[in-house]
Motif scaffolding. Structure first.
Motif, PDB file in Angstrom:
ATOM      1  N   TRP A   6      12.844 100.213 -46.264  1.00 59.82           N
ATOM      2  CA  TRP A   6      13.777 101.303 -46.534  1.00 59.82           C
ATOM      3  C   TRP A   6      13.891 101.558 -48.027  1.00 59.82           C
ATOM      4  CZ3 TRP A   6      18.163 101.686 -49.462  1.00 59.82           C
ATOM      5  CH2 TRP A   6      18.914 102.849 -49.302  1.00 59.82           C
ATOM      6  N   PHE A   7      13.981 100.476 -48.802  1.00 63.86           N
ATOM      7  CA  PHE A   7      14.152 100.643 -50.234  1.00 63.86           C
ATOM      8  C   PHE A   7      12.904 101.251 -50.872  1.00 63.86           C
ATOM      9  CE2 PHE A   7      14.562  99.503 -54.692  1.00 63.86           C
ATOM     10  CZ  PHE A   7      15.891  99.781 -54.934  1.00 63.86           C
ATOM     11  N   LEU A   8      11.733 100.888 -50.370  1.00 64.96           N
ATOM     12  CA  LEU A   8      10.504 101.467 -50.901  1.00 64.96           C
ATOM     13  C   LEU A   8      10.439 102.974 -50.643  1.00 64.96           C
ATOM     14  CD1 LEU A   8       7.921  98.698 -49.953  1.00 64.96           C
ATOM     15  CD2 LEU A   8       8.770  99.255 -52.235  1.00 64.96           C
ATOM     16  N   ARG A   9      11.010 103.407 -49.506  1.00 58.41           N
ATOM     17  CA  ARG A   9      11.014 104.838 -49.186  1.00 58.41           C
ATOM     18  C   ARG A   9      12.085 105.593 -49.975  1.00 58.41           C
ATOM     19  NH1 ARG A   9      10.842 102.826 -43.900  1.00 58.41           N
ATOM     20  NH2 ARG A   9      13.041 103.404 -43.624  1.00 58.41           N
ATOM     21  N   ASN A  10      13.206 104.938 -50.257  1.00 55.83           N
ATOM     22  CA  ASN A  10      14.361 105.640 -50.827  1.00 55.83           C
ATOM     23  C   ASN A  10      14.823 105.059 -52.153  1.00 55.83           C
ATOM     24  OD1 ASN A  10      15.173 107.371 -48.297  1.00 55.83           O
ATOM     25  ND2 ASN A  10      14.894 105.303 -47.511  1.00 55.83           N
ATOM     26  N   TYR A  39      14.358 105.383 -55.485  1.00 56.11           N
ATOM     27  CA  TYR A  39      14.861 106.175 -56.602  1.00 56.11           C
ATOM     28  C   TYR A  39      16.154 106.893 -56.231  1.00 56.11           C
ATOM     29  CZ  TYR A  39      10.301 105.312 -58.725  1.00 56.11           C
ATOM     30  OH  TYR A  39       9.209 104.700 -59.263  1.00 56.11           O
ATOM     31  N   ARG A  40      16.188 107.459 -55.009  1.00 54.70           N
ATOM     32  CA  ARG A  40      17.431 108.118 -54.561  1.00 54.70           C
ATOM     33  C   ARG A  40      18.559 107.106 -54.432  1.00 54.70           C
ATOM     34  NH1 ARG A  40      13.721 110.981 -51.275  1.00 54.70           N
ATOM     35  NH2 ARG A  40      14.044 109.492 -49.573  1.00 54.70           N
ATOM     36  N   ALA A  41      18.220 105.899 -53.937  1.00 59.94           N
ATOM     37  CA  ALA A  41      19.240 104.865 -53.760  1.00 59.94           C
ATOM     38  C   ALA A  41      19.841 104.460 -55.103  1.00 59.94           C
ATOM     39  CB  ALA A  41      18.638 103.641 -53.063  1.00 59.94           C
ATOM     40  N   VAL A  42      19.005 104.321 -56.116  1.00 56.89           N
ATOM     41  CA  VAL A  42      19.500 103.945 -57.445  1.00 56.89           C
ATOM     42  C   VAL A  42      20.369 105.054 -58.015  1.00 56.89           C
ATOM     43  CG1 VAL A  42      18.798 103.533 -59.839  1.00 56.89           C
ATOM     44  CG2 VAL A  42      17.646 102.326 -57.980  1.00 56.89           C
ATOM     45  N   PHE A  43      19.934 106.300 -57.881  1.00 57.49           N
ATOM     46  CA  PHE A  43      20.689 107.428 -58.452  1.00 57.49           C
ATOM     47  C   PHE A  43      22.049 107.591 -57.775  1.00 57.49           C
ATOM     48  CE2 PHE A  43      21.814 111.971 -58.297  1.00 57.49           C
ATOM     49  CZ  PHE A  43      22.005 112.203 -59.651  1.00 57.49           C
ATOM     50  N   PHE A  44      22.035 107.749 -56.445  1.00 53.95           N
ATOM     51  CA  PHE A  44      23.293 107.979 -55.736  1.00 53.95           C
ATOM     52  C   PHE A  44      24.141 106.709 -55.654  1.00 53.95           C
ATOM     53  CE2 PHE A  44      20.686 111.497 -54.050  1.00 53.95           C
ATOM     54  CZ  PHE A  44      21.528 112.559 -54.387  1.00 53.95           C
ATOM     55  N   GLY A  45      23.476 105.551 -55.636  1.00 55.73           N
ATOM     56  CA  GLY A  45      24.211 104.293 -55.588  1.00 55.73           C
ATOM     57  C   GLY A  45      25.086 104.074 -56.801  1.00 55.73           C
ATOM     58  N   ARG A  46      24.717 104.681 -57.937  1.00 52.37           N
ATOM     59  CA  ARG A  46      25.512 104.534 -59.151  1.00 52.37           C
ATOM     60  C   ARG A  46      26.864 105.237 -59.035  1.00 52.37           C
ATOM     61  NH1 ARG A  46      24.658 100.458 -61.781  1.00 52.37           N
ATOM     62  NH2 ARG A  46      25.950 101.410 -63.390  1.00 52.37           N
ATOM     63  N   MET A  47      27.022 106.063 -58.005  1.00 52.98           N
ATOM     64  CA  MET A  47      28.275 106.804 -57.823  1.00 52.98           C
ATOM     65  C   MET A  47      29.065 106.319 -56.618  1.00 52.98           C
ATOM     66  SD  MET A  47      26.904 110.638 -58.810  1.00 52.98           S
ATOM     67  CE  MET A  47      25.188 110.399 -58.303  1.00 52.98           C
ATOM     68  N   VAL A  60      31.388  99.593 -55.923  1.00 53.96           N
ATOM     69  CA  VAL A  60      30.831  98.291 -55.548  1.00 53.96           C
ATOM     70  C   VAL A  60      29.310  98.347 -55.494  1.00 53.96           C
ATOM     71  CG1 VAL A  60      30.756  96.421 -53.868  1.00 53.96           C
ATOM     72  CG2 VAL A  60      32.912  97.652 -54.270  1.00 53.96           C
ATOM     73  N   PHE A  61      28.760  99.257 -54.675  1.00 53.11           N
ATOM     74  CA  PHE A  61      27.310  99.344 -54.535  1.00 53.11           C
ATOM     75  C   PHE A  61      26.652  99.830 -55.822  1.00 53.11           C
ATOM     76  CE2 PHE A  61      28.851  99.602 -50.172  1.00 53.11           C
ATOM     77  CZ  PHE A  61      28.062  98.628 -49.576  1.00 53.11           C
ATOM     78  N   ARG A  62      27.414 100.458 -56.709  1.00 53.03           N
ATOM     79  CA  ARG A  62      26.856 100.953 -57.959  1.00 53.03           C
ATOM     80  C   ARG A  62      26.320  99.803 -58.801  1.00 53.03           C
ATOM     81  NH1 ARG A  62      30.288 101.422 -62.388  1.00 53.03           N
ATOM     82  NH2 ARG A  62      29.338 103.423 -62.847  1.00 53.03           N
ATOM     83  N   SER A  63      26.862  98.618 -58.617  1.00 49.11           N
ATOM     84  CA  SER A  63      26.344  97.440 -59.310  1.00 49.11           C
ATOM     85  C   SER A  63      25.239  96.773 -58.501  1.00 49.11           C
ATOM     86  CB  SER A  63      27.471  96.441 -59.564  1.00 49.11           C
ATOM     87  OG  SER A  63      28.468  96.988 -60.385  1.00 49.11           O
ATOM     88  N   LEU A  64      25.487  96.578 -57.210  1.00 48.97           N
ATOM     89  CA  LEU A  64      24.579  95.793 -56.386  1.00 48.97           C
ATOM     90  C   LEU A  64      23.220  96.442 -56.214  1.00 48.97           C
ATOM     91  CD1 LEU A  64      27.094  94.661 -53.610  1.00 48.97           C
ATOM     92  CD2 LEU A  64      26.437  93.462 -55.701  1.00 48.97           C
ATOM     93  N   ILE A  65      23.127  97.778 -56.317  1.00 46.39           N
ATOM     94  CA  ILE A  65      21.870  98.468 -56.059  1.00 46.39           C
ATOM     95  C   ILE A  65      20.794  98.060 -57.058  1.00 46.39           C
ATOM     96  CG2 ILE A  65      22.337 100.494 -57.502  1.00 46.39           C
ATOM     97  CD1 ILE A  65      20.687 100.403 -53.999  1.00 46.39           C
ATOM     98  N   SER A  66      21.201  97.542 -58.219  1.00 48.17           N
ATOM     99  CA  SER A  66      20.221  97.141 -59.233  1.00 48.17           C
ATOM    100  C   SER A  66      19.450  95.886 -58.825  1.00 48.17           C
ATOM    101  CB  SER A  66      20.921  96.895 -60.573  1.00 48.17           C
ATOM    102  OG  SER A  66      21.592  98.060 -61.015  1.00 48.17           O
ATOM    103  N   ARG A 126       9.568 100.386 -61.189  1.00 49.33           N
ATOM    104  CA  ARG A 126       9.096 100.676 -62.545  1.00 49.33           C
ATOM    105  C   ARG A 126      10.285 100.894 -63.476  1.00 49.33           C
ATOM    106  NH1 ARG A 126       5.762 105.448 -63.085  1.00 49.33           N
ATOM    107  NH2 ARG A 126       6.804 106.247 -61.208  1.00 49.33           N
ATOM    108  N   MET A 127      10.204 100.271 -64.646  1.00 45.89           N
ATOM    109  CA  MET A 127      11.348 100.232 -65.547  1.00 45.89           C
ATOM    110  C   MET A 127      11.774 101.616 -66.020  1.00 45.89           C
ATOM    111  SD  MET A 127      13.650  98.406 -66.905  1.00 45.89           S
ATOM    112  CE  MET A 127      13.014  96.759 -66.551  1.00 45.89           C
ATOM    113  N   GLY A 128      10.812 102.479 -66.348  1.00 44.24           N
ATOM    114  CA  GLY A 128      11.151 103.809 -66.833  1.00 44.24           C
ATOM    115  C   GLY A 128      11.989 104.596 -65.843  1.00 44.24           C
ATOM    116  N   PRO A 129      11.506 104.776 -64.591  1.00 48.25           N
ATOM    117  CA  PRO A 129      12.317 105.497 -63.604  1.00 48.25           C
ATOM    118  C   PRO A 129      13.636 104.805 -63.300  1.00 48.25           C
ATOM    119  CG  PRO A 129      10.023 105.435 -62.912  1.00 48.25           C
ATOM    120  CD  PRO A 129      10.141 104.539 -64.104  1.00 48.25           C
TER     121      PRO A 129
END
Length: 211
Positions: free
Chosen positions: A101-105, A107-115, A118-124, A133-136
């Motif tokens: 699931w994470f491989l499919r989503n 970048y979206r998970a990192v972006f929306f997870g920041r908002m 609780v999950f805004r921290s754990l998603i990292s 990849r560090m840049g994205p």
């Protein structure tokens, strides 16, 4: 905690706000819905610039997320799988599905997870485990954090002495998110226990038939 953060912001200004938000990322129980509006209120009092508050808190968010990313990277996929084999009610296949699931989503998970509180921290952490990849990772983390931080800081800035109202309303959202997570966990546990009982019953029936 609020008094400590208030003193920190008044003493160190925007860099103090960045430190508070970095700590909030590392320790999710610390409430960004309190720290960020407080930063906006402090900016309204002239203790720091509004733009500086947004810029520095976003820097703090990214810094905290980067530490959690490297914690995930140090754990690694193999270690997480080994931990899963020792955890009750958890299968390696659960880890594999989460990874897929994470491989499919991711970048979206990192972006929306920041908002999401609780999950805004754990998603990292899964981002680090999967060695995103560090840049994205940095770009999506910064973008999501910028939106979240700006919204809450502006709310505190505009509300002035009533900045604490932001925490009340955002806090409701945090409780809803945590409540849904608890319900999901409960459903997972009940379903897994039910499957185990059914499997044990089937084995007993099969054994009786052979006997």
């Amino acid at each position: 905690m609020v008094n400590w953060v208030t003193d920190l912001m008044q003493t160190a200004g925007a860099p103090g706000a960045a430190l508070a938000i970095a700590l909030e990322n590392l320790f999710p129980p610390l409430p960004s819905e309190v720290f960020l509006p407080l930063a906006g209120f402090t900016a309204a009092q002239g203790k720091m610039g509004l733009f500086d508050a947004i810029l520095w808190t976003t820097f703090g968010s990214v810094a905290g997320a980067l530490v959690l990313y490297w914690i995930g990277a140090m754990l690694g996929r193999d270690r997480v799988r080994r931990i899963a084999t020792r955890m009750p009610l958890v299968r390696v296949s659960d880890v594999d599905r989460t990874e897929a699931w994470f491989l499919r989503n991711g970048y979206r998970a990192v972006f929306f997870g920041r908002m999401i509180p609780v999950f805004r921290s754990l998603i990292s952490i899964p981002a680090g485990i999967e060695r995103m990849r560090m840049g994205p990772f940095l770009a999506y983390t910064a973008a999501g954090s910028l939106l979240w931080n700006t919204a809450l800081i502006l709310a505190g800035y505009l509300l002035g002495d009533n900045w604490h109202l932001v925490e009340q309303y955002v806090g409701i959202g945090s409780k809803v998110v945590l409540g849904l997570a608890v319900v999901a966990l409960g459903i997972f546990v009940v379903t897994r226990l039910s499957r185990r009982r059914d499997a044990a019953s089937a084995r007993e029936q099969h054994s009786d038939q052979l006997g």
